[in-house]
Write a protein that holds these residues in place. Sequence first.
Motif, PDB file in Angstrom:
ATOM      1  N   ILE A  29       0.685  -1.249  -0.175  1.00  0.00           N
ATOM      2  CA  ILE A  29      -0.226   0.421   0.039  1.00  0.00           C
ATOM      3  C   ILE A  29       0.901   1.314   0.107  1.00  0.00           C
ATOM      4  O   ILE A  29       0.661   2.386  -0.953  1.00  0.00           O
ATOM      5  N   THR A  30       1.936   1.170   0.680  1.00  0.00           N
ATOM      6  CA  THR A  30       2.184   2.514   1.214  1.00  0.00           C
ATOM      7  C   THR A  30       3.683   1.884   1.916  1.00  0.00           C
ATOM      8  O   THR A  30       3.191   1.583   2.732  1.00  0.00           O
ATOM      9  N   PRO A  31       4.925   1.990   1.413  1.00  0.00           N
ATOM     10  CA  PRO A  31       5.853   2.360   2.679  1.00  0.00           C
ATOM     11  C   PRO A  31       5.745   3.133   4.284  1.00  0.00           C
ATOM     12  O   PRO A  31       5.144   4.101   4.053  1.00  0.00           O
ATOM     13  N   LEU A  32       6.374   2.744   5.073  1.00  0.00           N
ATOM     14  CA  LEU A  32       6.373   3.458   5.931  1.00  0.00           C
ATOM     15  C   LEU A  32       7.237   5.125   6.231  1.00  0.00           C
ATOM     16  O   LEU A  32       6.606   5.558   7.040  1.00  0.00           O
ATOM     17  N   SER A  33       7.923   4.913   5.232  1.00  0.00           N
ATOM     18  CA  SER A  33       8.366   5.897   5.106  1.00  0.00           C
ATOM     19  C   SER A  33       7.841   7.705   4.762  1.00  0.00           C
ATOM     20  O   SER A  33       7.964   9.027   4.935  1.00  0.00           O
ATOM     21  N   ARG A  34       7.132   6.810   4.180  1.00  0.00           N
ATOM     22  CA  ARG A  34       5.705   8.178   3.971  1.00  0.00           C
ATOM     23  C   ARG A  34       4.383   8.049   4.902  1.00  0.00           C
ATOM     24  O   ARG A  34       3.090   8.471   4.329  1.00  0.00           O
ATOM     25  N   ILE A  35       4.502   7.228   5.951  1.00  0.00           N
ATOM     26  CA  ILE A  35       3.876   7.577   7.043  1.00  0.00           C
ATOM     27  C   ILE A  35       4.600   8.690   8.131  1.00  0.00           C
ATOM     28  O   ILE A  35       4.894   7.585   8.585  1.00  0.00           O
ATOM     29  N   PRO A  36       3.930   9.982   8.532  1.00  0.00           N
ATOM     30  CA  PRO A  36       4.549  10.675   9.153  1.00  0.00           C
ATOM     31  C   PRO A  36       4.635   9.672  11.119  1.00  0.00           C
ATOM     32  O   PRO A  36       6.079  10.284  11.695  1.00  0.00           O
ATOM     33  N   ILE A  37       3.509   9.613  11.237  1.00  0.00           N
ATOM     34  CA  ILE A  37       3.192   9.251  12.670  1.00  0.00           C
ATOM     35  C   ILE A  37       4.063   7.679  12.846  1.00  0.00           C
ATOM     36  O   ILE A  37       3.697   7.744  13.986  1.00  0.00           O
ATOM     37  N   THR A  38       4.768   7.333  11.361  1.00  0.00           N
ATOM     38  CA  THR A  38       5.547   6.114  12.649  1.00  0.00           C
ATOM     39  C   THR A  38       7.128   6.924  12.480  1.00  0.00           C
ATOM     40  O   THR A  38       7.515   6.082  13.013  1.00  0.00           O
ATOM     41  N   ILE A  39       7.485   7.598  12.280  1.00  0.00           N
ATOM     42  CA  ILE A  39       8.559   8.377  12.852  1.00  0.00           C
ATOM     43  C   ILE A  39       9.632   7.369  11.936  1.00  0.00           C
ATOM     44  O   ILE A  39      10.492   6.580  12.087  1.00  0.00           O
ATOM     45  N   GLY A  40       9.302   7.141  10.630  1.00  0.00           N
ATOM     46  CA  GLY A  40      10.074   6.210   9.521  1.00  0.00           C
ATOM     47  C   GLY A  40       9.488   5.132   9.853  1.00  0.00           C
ATOM     48  O   GLY A  40      11.277   3.610   9.793  1.00  0.00           O
ATOM     49  N   ALA A  75      -6.598   6.137  -1.619  1.00  0.00           N
ATOM     50  CA  ALA A  75      -7.589   6.582  -0.319  1.00  0.00           C
ATOM     51  C   ALA A  75      -7.110   6.289   0.491  1.00  0.00           C
ATOM     52  O   ALA A  75      -6.195   7.183   1.823  1.00  0.00           O
ATOM     53  N   ILE A  76      -6.517   4.797   1.148  1.00  0.00           N
ATOM     54  CA  ILE A  76      -5.338   4.593   2.883  1.00  0.00           C
ATOM     55  C   ILE A  76      -4.282   5.023   2.187  1.00  0.00           C
ATOM     56  O   ILE A  76      -3.778   5.562   3.357  1.00  0.00           O
ATOM     57  N   ALA A  77      -3.550   4.948   1.255  1.00  0.00           N
ATOM     58  CA  ALA A  77      -2.252   5.831   0.748  1.00  0.00           C
ATOM     59  C   ALA A  77      -2.866   6.797   1.611  1.00  0.00           C
ATOM     60  O   ALA A  77      -1.402   7.410   2.115  1.00  0.00           O
ATOM     61  N   THR A  78      -3.121   7.244   0.589  1.00  0.00           N
ATOM     62  CA  THR A  78      -3.084   8.937   1.430  1.00  0.00           C
ATOM     63  C   THR A  78      -3.200   9.481   2.123  1.00  0.00           C
ATOM     64  O   THR A  78      -3.073  10.753   2.920  1.00  0.00           O
ATOM     65  N   GLY A  79      -4.886   9.162   2.828  1.00  0.00           N
ATOM     66  CA  GLY A  79      -5.092   8.612   4.354  1.00  0.00           C
ATOM     67  C   GLY A  79      -4.014   8.651   5.492  1.00  0.00           C
ATOM     68  O   GLY A  79      -3.187   9.269   6.570  1.00  0.00           O
ATOM     69  N   LEU A  80      -3.220   7.476   4.986  1.00  0.00           N
ATOM     70  CA  LEU A  80      -1.455   6.884   5.537  1.00  0.00           C
ATOM     71  C   LEU A  80      -1.055   8.519   6.116  1.00  0.00           C
ATOM     72  O   LEU A  80      -0.430   8.532   7.081  1.00  0.00           O
ATOM     73  N   ALA A  81      -0.614   9.076   4.663  1.00  0.00           N
ATOM     74  CA  ALA A  81       0.779  10.205   4.254  1.00  0.00           C
ATOM     75  C   ALA A  81       0.070  11.651   4.981  1.00  0.00           C
ATOM     76  O   ALA A  81       0.985  12.416   5.192  1.00  0.00           O
ATOM     77  N   ALA A  82      -1.679  11.814   5.134  1.00  0.00           N
ATOM     78  CA  ALA A  82      -2.209  12.500   5.563  1.00  0.00           C
ATOM     79  C   ALA A  82      -1.863  13.120   7.136  1.00  0.00           C
ATOM     80  O   ALA A  82      -1.938  14.082   6.863  1.00  0.00           O
TER      81      ALA A  82
END
Length: 425
Positions: free
Chosen positions: A214-225, A251-258
């Motif tokens: 779906i998306t890498p953790l590096s693109r999910i800010p709340i995971t701190i990489g 949409a799932i990836a965008t929500g995780l990144a937002a």
Amino acid sequence: IGTGVGSATWPMDALPTPEAVDWAALKNVPVVLITGSNGKTTVTRLVSGMMAAAGHVAGHTSTDGVLVGGELLEAGDFSGPGGARRLLRDPRVEMAVLETARGGLLRRGLAIDHADVALVTNIAEDHLGESAVYSLADLAEAKLVVARALGGTRPLVLNADDPALVDAGHALATWFSLDPEHPILADARRQGAPTATVRDGQVMLGHGERERPITPLSRIPITIGGAARYNVSNALAAALVGSLLGLDDAAIATGLAALTNSPTGNLGRLNAFEFGGLRLFVDFAHNPHGLTALMDMAQALPATRRLVVIGQAGDRDDQAIRALARTAWMGAPDRVIVKEMPSYLRGRAAGEVTGMLLDELRSLGAQEEQLDLAVGELQAARQALAWGRDGDLLLLTVHADRDTVLRFLQRLAAQQWTAGKPLPE
């Protein structure tokens, strides 16, 4: 009658006749129920963001308020039936997420009798001894009440990494795990069921033996990489919920990144600040389970020295208060500031809770030069910042005076304050 865009509301003194109601226009919008000991608000915000990214007018309730389409209708704790009623009567809402807290469930039951998906994030020792809940098994049973809104057929998302949820189990369970080889996920794959996990730094959604990134953790800010493992877990939970709602992967990836780590993004949850080379996080961690997750993240991040601010409400029992101190010390901090929260004494004498925390820390080997006491959370923040230097990592748990502390930190950031400089009044 109905919910959201499919609802109609009339004053009690002006009810229409049945023939005057446009029954064909009435319907229920998709609703998600989210409960658990920790992570509820973060996952609620993530799922709401996914709904919005898919083009829907999303509404959600949480301990911070009622929001529709990004607009805050009312601030405050709306994680109970009152918040659900306020949200689901709004005719703009096309999809809804309801944070569902333990207290409301136990005192007033479910806010609705139909949900499309329900989620239990985790079960942790908190509020034990209240409302006839004495064990983790009791607490799991209370949280799993949300499954009653699923009609015996719709999915219940559960955390396979949580022993209490695994022990409780459920016929409707759909599982996620940080471990891609978890036996429960392996069994779910063999049965052709949906799953969520993380593999090679990517959020993965699966159905049966087939898995897709779906998306890498590096693109999910709340995971701190990926360092904030508990937020990786929250991201997996949200992604699985989004998928079960029929939202597309984009949409799932965008929500995780937002969802960002700022106060305007995920208010009070892992809000990040940098003052030159000094790094600071503000978080709501309020029990040993939440603090363990925060301390684990701190140990995974590079730092010259680490400081943590802790405090506890007076309505927790002595064992729970001392457990919080033990949890903090297990994270090997260089300094611990114990905060007194006058508005959270809840029947205890001033100094009683902080005295227990300090006593437990000393019994664990903390030296006096490693300990400090602050009255109020703003004072605790000031003492932490005065101690910090470039390369240090500060963890500030905030509860009573969150907004005051965040405004102070935002003012420092605007003034480009750096470690070692005098703090403004």
